[in-house]
Design a protein around this motif. Structure first.
Motif, short mmCIF file in Angstrom:
data_model
loop_
_atom_site.label_atom_id
_atom_site.label_comp_id
_atom_site.label_asym_id
_atom_site.label_seq_id
_atom_site.Cartn_x
_atom_site.Cartn_y
_atom_site.Cartn_z
N SER A 204 1.17 -1.66 -0.05
CA SER A 204 0.24 0.15 0.19
C SER A 204 0.52 0.99 -0.16
CB SER A 204 -0.78 0.16 1.26
OG SER A 204 -0.14 0.19 2.44
N HIS A 205 0.48 2.51 -0.65
CA HIS A 205 0.77 3.67 -1.00
C HIS A 205 0.34 5.09 -0.16
CE1 HIS A 205 4.05 6.17 -2.79
NE2 HIS A 205 2.90 6.52 -1.78
N GLY A 206 0.49 5.68 1.29
CA GLY A 206 -0.48 6.43 1.12
C GLY A 206 -0.03 7.74 1.17
N ARG A 207 -0.51 8.82 0.75
CA ARG A 207 -0.31 9.83 0.50
C ARG A 207 -1.41 11.40 1.20
NH1 ARG A 207 -0.34 7.36 -4.00
NH2 ARG A 207 1.78 7.19 -5.33
N LEU A 208 -0.94 12.26 1.80
CA LEU A 208 -1.76 12.62 3.18
C LEU A 208 -1.34 14.34 2.06
CD1 LEU A 208 -2.68 14.24 4.91
CD2 LEU A 208 -0.89 14.51 6.13
N TYR A 209 -2.52 15.14 1.48
CA TYR A 209 -2.47 15.92 0.73
C TYR A 209 -3.19 17.55 1.65
CZ TYR A 209 -2.68 12.73 -3.32
OH TYR A 209 -1.91 12.16 -4.44
N ARG A 210 -3.35 18.53 1.43
CA ARG A 210 -4.16 19.74 2.13
C ARG A 210 -4.14 20.34 0.63
NH1 ARG A 210 -2.12 22.95 6.43
NH2 ARG A 210 -4.46 23.99 6.59
N ARG A 211 -5.77 20.40 1.37
CA ARG A 211 -6.21 21.36 0.14
C ARG A 211 -6.53 23.12 0.52
NH1 ARG A 211 -11.56 23.40 -0.52
NH2 ARG A 211 -12.58 23.04 -2.93
N ALA A 212 -5.72 23.65 -0.92
CA ALA A 212 -5.52 25.09 -0.85
C ALA A 212 -6.62 25.90 -0.81
CB ALA A 212 -4.52 24.86 -2.71
N ALA A 213 -6.26 26.94 -0.15
CA ALA A 213 -8.10 27.81 0.71
C ALA A 213 -8.85 28.00 -0.89
CB ALA A 213 -7.74 28.86 1.48
#
Length: 223
Positions: A204-213
């Motif tokens: 498995s490969h996990g990716r954490l993203y942050r959404r731009a305002a």
């Protein structure tokens, strides 16, 4: 593999699960039947898990790494846990101070166990379980969340359409989104998502993203 034994001895019984090596397949079975929460108010609590095909809890090491990254974002968060399964991610978020969590799970038996586990933790007022298909759920009227977990079954092509659906009103302007896929797959995500960190474990490969305002972001309501 054939194991050599002296002909004068009786065959030995099969090795127990505890004697198996630490590979991804066996590692997922070492704690078969239970889920251990690793931090927060419910730390070290053990919860029952159904023996259901394809039920693939996020490993302890990955959860610990992920929630270290999300340490400042989890308290007070409104969480959406899609393809919830055991609810490992959403329950961990509640343990660490999330305000509320919505768990979406298609299998009624698995969903029922998740409801029972929420009641055991006395967290049923902060957590709700929705029995149904994730994409069908996302097609309904959105209520934005600040933290979303997306861990679909492998090799079914569900990650990309769910990412696109989340962008249609389900996320606050600066939401965090964790997407777990099979290794070797990098799903296309909305242009407003910026990759923050990555973690790999077995297949498995996990990716954490942050959404731009964005100016068009939905209001900060509870999900």
């Amino acid at each position: 593999m054939t194991r050599r034994r002296p002909s004068s001895r009786k065959p030995r019984p099969p090795a127990s699960a505890k004697a198996k090596g630490p590979g991804r397949r066996n590692a997922g079975r070492r704690n078969a039947g239970r889920l251990r929460l690793i931090g927060g108010d419910y730390r070290r609590r053990l919860l029952p898990v159904l023996d259901s095909p394809g039920l693939r809890p996020t490993p302890d090491r990955v959860r610990e790494t992920l929630f270290n990254w999300l340490a400042a974002a989890t308290p007070g968060a409104r969480v959406l846990d899609l393809f919830a399964g055991t609810g490992a991610l959403g329950l961990e978020a509640l343990s660490r101070g999330a305000r509320k969590a919505s768990f979406v799970e298609r299998d009624p038996r698995v969903a029922r166990q998740l409801e029972e586990n929420l009641a055991t933790l006395q967290a049923d007022e902060r957590g709700r379980v929705i029995v149904g298909d994730a994409l069908t759920f996302l097609a309904e009227g959105p209520t934005p969340c600040s933290l979303a977990f997306l861990d679909p079954p492998f090799r079914q092509g569900l990650a990309e359409p769910c990412c696109a659906a989340l962008e249609a009103g389900w996320l606050t302007g600066d939401a965090w989104i964790y997407v777990e896929t099979e290794a070797g797959i990098e799903p296309r995500v909305p242009a407003t998502w910026q990759l923050h960190r990555e973690v790999r474990a077995g297949d498995s490969h996990g990716r954490l993203y942050r959404r731009a305002a964005a100016a068009s972001s939905p209001p900060d309501d509870a999900c």
